[in-house]
Design an enzyme around this catalytic site. Structure first.
Site, PDB file in Angstrom:
ATOM      1  N   GLU A   1     -15.329  -8.367 -18.813  1.00 56.66           N
ATOM      2  CA  GLU A   1     -15.229  -9.694 -19.418  1.00 56.66           C
ATOM      3  C   GLU A   1     -13.875  -9.787 -20.123  1.00 56.66           C
ATOM      4  O   GLU A   1     -13.627  -9.115 -21.108  1.00 56.66           O
ATOM      5  CB  GLU A   1     -16.369  -9.841 -20.429  1.00 56.66           C
ATOM      6  CG  GLU A   1     -16.601 -11.191 -20.976  1.00 56.66           C
ATOM      7  CD  GLU A   1     -17.782 -11.187 -21.918  1.00 56.66           C
ATOM      8  OE1 GLU A   1     -17.942 -10.231 -22.680  1.00 56.66           O
ATOM      9  OE2 GLU A   1     -18.559 -12.154 -21.874  1.00 56.66           O
TER      10      GLU A   1
ATOM     11  N   CYS B   1     -18.959 -16.764 -23.505  1.00 52.96           N
ATOM     12  CA  CYS B   1     -19.795 -15.853 -22.717  1.00 52.96           C
ATOM     13  C   CYS B   1     -20.068 -16.390 -21.320  1.00 52.96           C
ATOM     14  O   CYS B   1     -20.311 -15.647 -20.386  1.00 52.96           O
ATOM     15  CB  CYS B   1     -21.113 -15.616 -23.432  1.00 52.96           C
ATOM     16  SG  CYS B   1     -22.032 -17.140 -23.689  1.00 52.96           S
TER      17      CYS B   1
ATOM     18  N   LYS C   1     -26.884 -12.146 -40.117  1.00 47.16           N
ATOM     19  CA  LYS C   1     -25.603 -11.488 -40.372  1.00 47.16           C
ATOM     20  C   LYS C   1     -24.573 -12.078 -39.426  1.00 47.16           C
ATOM     21  O   LYS C   1     -24.543 -11.775 -38.237  1.00 47.16           O
ATOM     22  CB  LYS C   1     -25.679  -9.976 -40.149  1.00 47.16           C
ATOM     23  CG  LYS C   1     -24.419  -9.254 -40.632  1.00 47.16           C
ATOM     24  CD  LYS C   1     -24.102  -7.984 -39.858  1.00 47.16           C
ATOM     25  CE  LYS C   1     -23.438  -8.313 -38.570  1.00 47.16           C
ATOM     26  NZ  LYS C   1     -22.069  -8.926 -38.744  1.00 47.16           N
TER      27      LYS C   1
ATOM     28  N   GLU D   1     -28.682 -12.092 -26.211  1.00 40.81           N
ATOM     29  CA  GLU D   1     -27.742 -12.955 -25.485  1.00 40.81           C
ATOM     30  C   GLU D   1     -26.432 -12.191 -25.441  1.00 40.81           C
ATOM     31  O   GLU D   1     -25.729 -12.111 -26.446  1.00 40.81           O
ATOM     32  CB  GLU D   1     -27.584 -14.285 -26.208  1.00 40.81           C
ATOM     33  CG  GLU D   1     -28.841 -15.118 -26.268  1.00 40.81           C
ATOM     34  CD  GLU D   1     -29.145 -15.789 -24.936  1.00 40.81           C
ATOM     35  OE1 GLU D   1     -30.198 -16.425 -24.819  1.00 40.81           O
ATOM     36  OE2 GLU D   1     -28.317 -15.666 -24.017  1.00 40.81           O
TER      37      GLU D   1
HETATM   38  N1  LIG Z   1     -24.942 -14.578 -24.100  1.00 39.87           N
HETATM   39  C1  LIG Z   1     -24.542 -15.367 -25.072  1.00 39.87           C
HETATM   40  O1  LIG Z   1     -25.150 -16.407 -25.399  1.00 39.87           O
HETATM   41  C2  LIG Z   1     -23.308 -14.991 -25.844  1.00 39.87           C
HETATM   42  C3  LIG Z   1     -22.786 -15.929 -26.741  1.00 39.87           C
HETATM   43  C4  LIG Z   1     -21.634 -15.586 -27.457  1.00 39.87           C
HETATM   44  C5  LIG Z   1     -21.025 -14.346 -27.268  1.00 39.87           C
HETATM   45  N2  LIG Z   1     -21.561 -13.464 -26.401  1.00 39.87           N
HETATM   46  C6  LIG Z   1     -20.922 -12.187 -26.165  1.00 39.87           C
HETATM   47  O2  LIG Z   1     -20.471 -11.611 -27.416  1.00 39.87           O
HETATM   48  C7  LIG Z   1     -19.281 -10.867 -27.197  1.00 39.87           C
HETATM   49  C8  LIG Z   1     -18.199 -11.357 -28.128  1.00 39.87           C
HETATM   50  O3  LIG Z   1     -18.675 -11.416 -29.451  1.00 39.87           O
HETATM   51  P1  LIG Z   1     -18.359 -10.245 -30.463  1.00 39.87           P
HETATM   52  O4  LIG Z   1     -17.044  -9.634 -30.187  1.00 39.87           O
HETATM   53  O5  LIG Z   1     -18.626 -10.751 -31.834  1.00 39.87           O
HETATM   54  O6  LIG Z   1     -19.511  -9.198 -30.064  1.00 39.87           O
HETATM   55  P2  LIG Z   1     -19.942  -7.920 -30.890  1.00 39.87           P
HETATM   56  O7  LIG Z   1     -21.085  -7.370 -30.168  1.00 39.87           O
HETATM   57  O8  LIG Z   1     -18.794  -7.048 -31.207  1.00 39.87           O
HETATM   58  O9  LIG Z   1     -20.444  -8.511 -32.315  1.00 39.87           O
HETATM   59  C9  LIG Z   1     -21.506  -9.436 -32.348  1.00 39.87           C
HETATM   60  C10 LIG Z   1     -22.167  -9.329 -33.721  1.00 39.87           C
HETATM   61  O10 LIG Z   1     -22.728  -8.025 -33.834  1.00 39.87           O
HETATM   62  C11 LIG Z   1     -22.252  -7.397 -35.014  1.00 39.87           C
HETATM   63  N3  LIG Z   1     -22.237  -5.960 -34.783  1.00 39.87           N
HETATM   64  C12 LIG Z   1     -21.305  -5.213 -34.163  1.00 39.87           C
HETATM   65  N4  LIG Z   1     -21.686  -3.915 -34.121  1.00 39.87           N
HETATM   66  C13 LIG Z   1     -22.911  -3.868 -34.739  1.00 39.87           C
HETATM   67  C14 LIG Z   1     -23.838  -2.827 -35.036  1.00 39.87           C
HETATM   68  N5  LIG Z   1     -23.602  -1.570 -34.684  1.00 39.87           N
HETATM   69  N6  LIG Z   1     -24.982  -3.142 -35.686  1.00 39.87           N
HETATM   70  C15 LIG Z   1     -25.235  -4.418 -36.049  1.00 39.87           C
HETATM   71  N7  LIG Z   1     -24.399  -5.449 -35.796  1.00 39.87           N
HETATM   72  C16 LIG Z   1     -23.251  -5.167 -35.151  1.00 39.87           C
HETATM   73  C17 LIG Z   1     -20.901  -8.017 -35.246  1.00 39.87           C
HETATM   74  O11 LIG Z   1     -20.518  -7.858 -36.601  1.00 39.87           O
HETATM   75  C18 LIG Z   1     -21.195  -9.460 -34.887  1.00 39.87           C
HETATM   76  O12 LIG Z   1     -21.832 -10.094 -35.970  1.00 39.87           O
HETATM   77  C19 LIG Z   1     -18.901 -11.111 -25.750  1.00 39.87           C
HETATM   78  O13 LIG Z   1     -19.330 -10.047 -24.955  1.00 39.87           O
HETATM   79  C20 LIG Z   1     -19.654 -12.375 -25.382  1.00 39.87           C
HETATM   80  O14 LIG Z   1     -19.921 -12.474 -24.006  1.00 39.87           O
HETATM   81  C21 LIG Z   1     -22.692 -13.758 -25.654  1.00 39.87           C
HETATM   82  O1  LIG Z   2     -20.180 -17.871 -25.772  1.00 47.23           O
HETATM   83  C1  LIG Z   2     -21.289 -18.224 -25.433  1.00 47.23           C
HETATM   84  C2  LIG Z   2     -21.868 -19.509 -25.930  1.00 47.23           C
HETATM   85  O2  LIG Z   2     -23.230 -19.489 -25.654  1.00 47.23           O
HETATM   86  C3  LIG Z   2     -21.095 -20.623 -25.338  1.00 47.23           C
HETATM   87  S1  LIG Z   2     -21.915 -22.120 -25.114  1.00 47.23           S
HETATM   88  O3  LIG Z   2     -21.208 -23.090 -25.969  1.00 47.23           O
HETATM   89  O4  LIG Z   2     -23.330 -21.981 -25.509  1.00 47.23           O
HETATM   90  O5  LIG Z   2     -21.780 -22.456 -23.691  1.00 47.23           O
END
Ligand SMILES: NC(=O)c1ccc[n+]([C@@H]2O[C@H](COP(=O)([O-])OP(=O)(O)OC[C@H]3O[C@@H](n4cnc5c(N)ncnc54)[C@H](O)[C@@H]3O)[C@@H](O)[C@H]2O)c1
Ligand SMILES: O=C[C@H](O)CS(=O)(=O)O
Length: 495
Positions: A395, A298, A188, A264
């Site tokens: 963040e 992230c 998804k 993640e």
């Molecule tokens: N650690 C990593 O590798 C990594 C990588 C990228 C982003 N992130 C983190 O993600 C966040 C930003 O991304 P975002 O705004 O899309 O995050 P988010 O948690 O709002 O959404 C992530 C995904 O989860 C889905 N989602 C949201 N609520 C849900 C629920 N209740 N049930 C199932 N799915 C749900 C969203 O539709 C989306 O597909 C930041 O905190 C960033 O640090 C972490």
């Molecule tokens: O936002 C988090 C992603 O993992 C970034 S990266 O391209 O993998 O560093």
């Protein structure tokens, strides 16, 4: 509905822009034909639509993945490797189109989007190779006639939920190991950026991935889709990338079914500049880490700690470099920074800047919405930031560099570790002994020493504390998609 026709995007292969979801090898609409609009964050223009699916369609996708699992798991490692290799080749052959789709839906500069496509493809390549080396063990028997074997088998149906900020790489980081291990997947993507995932579905079909091995569901009710993905008994594992708050909720939803979970999650990376640092290198690293994807990353530097003796000179150099960043629509010309993904993201950045200034921070550059309007924000540098400010513990996910002062190594480590996040950390020093001391002391999963860019498919990516669990990439990345089976054979005593 004035949908922007696919032809309006400069795609050589318009078929890569799919407005259907992929379930059981069929490209389908939602049961009631309802659809969600997807807009370009740089212009607000309507790009296209995707099916607005819910629990029922998700259930069918899971059933399709379950039906496809035995045959896919029974393929030889070499056969799975060949499909992944073909997918890698197709991704690279279509790099430009995949980048255009990504910039159109996510807003990042086109050069960054091309880079992300190559990064995403590298996970498919790496795990296609690793598929052939998914070794088990033979253990010396504990008794006469006993032969002990360890098999590594695929966990089964995997649910993958991915974020909008790296819409291709975050999916490929899961698809690579899952498919290599013999798992099948229901994905998804974020509603803001579905087209990168759907385009990967198109290329996976062309690469020979059998129907039902990869399923992609889209919809505005993420919670409803998520409940199905986290509670259906056929799903054996959830791999989630996104915010800590959602990750915590999904992990709880997986608990009753004891599903495997890898998370993640959010970050709050410290970026420490010691008094002996190469300041020009540190500025280059800060720019690369902080402003990549307009700070919507992230692992981006979220807190920049500078030793008091070099604070002013580092700040001057950083401001000069940030001032040179080109802000704009990534499809309209060369840029270094695009729009933020949404009005809510913009509001959070504004709130962090306002709070810091209200509590005594100084504005060195930017600090306001960009003249381009919409969700564009000026690349910003804040000085005299302190741990009392929101930006120190949340963040920001935007193009704001907050500079803190510190007096010595002990204080720098204490400040850096004073947070619940533990994903990435960075520091610059010429002192080798300090490099090991600080790297070992930082409470995070990834450390960049004299570099602001750490991401590669060959290394384990992941965090500790509230930044998640599990690792993606590297040989460790397969562990999350395999299970250990121990065979104890009694082959009888000596003849
Ligand atoms: N650690 C990593 O590798 C990594 C990588 C990228 C982003 N992130 C983190 O993600 C966040 C930003 O991304 P975002 O705004 O899309 O995050 P988010 O948690 O709002 O959404 C992530 C995904 O989860 C889905 N989602 C949201 N609520 C849900 C629920 N209740 N049930 C199932 N799915 C749900 C969203 O539709 C989306 O597909 C930041 O905190 C960033 O640090 C972490
Ligand atoms: O936002 C988090 C992603 O993992 C970034 S990266 O391209 O993998 O560093």
């Amino acid at each position: 509905m004035n949908v922007v026709p696919a032809s309006s995007l400069p795609l050589r292969d318009p078929d890569l822009l799919r407005q259907r979801a992929l379930v059981g090898g069929r490209w389908i609409q939602a049961d009631g034909d309802q659809a969600c609009e997807v807009r370009n964050p740089a212009t607000g223009a309507l790009l296209a639509t995707v099916p607005d699916m819910g629990a029922a369609e998700t259930r069918r996708a899971i059933e399709a993945a379950q039906a496809a699992f035995p045959a896919w798991a029974a393929r030889t490692a070499g056969e799975r490797a060949q499909v992944l290799r073909r997918l890698f080749d197709l991704m690279m052959a279509h790099q430009d189109d995949l980048a255009v789709l990504m910039t159109a839906e996510q807003g990042k500069p086109l050069a960054e989007a091309r880079g992300e496509v190559a990064y995403a493809a590298s996970f498919i390549e790496w795990f296609g190779e690793e598929a052939r080396r998914l070794y088990g063990d033979v253990i010396p028997g504990h008794a006469a006639g006993k032969r002990l074997l360890v098999l590594r088998q695929p966990v089964g149906v995997v649910a993958a939920i991915t974020p909008w900020n790296f819409p291709s790489a975050m999916l490929a980081r899961k698809l690579g190991p899952a498919l290599a291990a013999g798992c099948t997947v229901v994905c998804k993507p974020a509603l803001e950026t579905p087209f990168s995932a759907l385009a990967l579905g198109v290329l996976a079909e062309r690469a020979g991935l059998p129907p039902g091995v990869l399923n992609i569901v889209t919809g505005r009710d993420a919670a409803a889709i998520g409940i199905e993905l986290t509670t259906h008994p056929a799903v054996r594992k959830l791999s989630f990338t996104g915010s800590t708050a959602v990750g915590r909720r999904l992990m709880a939803q997986c608990a009753d079914g004891l599903k495997r979970v890898s998370l993640e999650l959010g970050g709050n990376a410290p970026f420490i500049v010691f008094e002996d640092a190469d300041l020009d290198a540190a500025v280059a690293g800060a720019i690369a880490s902080k402003y990549r994807n307009s700070g919507q990353t992230c692992v981006c530097a979220n807190r920049i700690f500078v030793h008091e003796s070099v604070y002013e000179s580092f700040a001057l150099k950083l401001v000069d470099a940030v001032r040179a960043l080109r802000v704009g629509d990534g499809l309209a010309g060369p840029t270094d920074q695009g729009p933020l993904i949404s009005a809510a993201a913009l509001a959070k950045v504004e709130a962090h800047v306002a709070d810091a200034l209200a509590r005594g921070a100084r504005l060195a550059l930017g600090g306001a919405r960009h003249a381009l309007g919409g969700t564009f924000y000026q690349p910003t540098v804040l000085l005299d930031v302190t741990p009392a400010m929101r930006i120190a513990h949340e963040e920001t996910f935007g193009p704001v560099a907050p500079l803190f002062r510190f007096r010595d190594e002990r204080e720098a480590i204490a400040l850096a570790n004073d947070d619940q996040a533990g994903l990435a950390g960075y520091f610059y020093t010429r002192d080798l002994a300090r490099a090991f001391r600080v790297a070992e002391a930082l409470e995070c999963g990834i450390v960049g020493v004299n570099t602001g860019l750490i991401s590669t498919a060959v290394a384990p990516f992941g965090g500790i504390k509230q930044s998640g669990m599990g690792r993606e990439g590297s040989k460790y990345g397969l562990d999350d998609y395999t299970q250990i089976k121990y065979l104890c054979l009694d082959v009888g005593g000596s003849a």
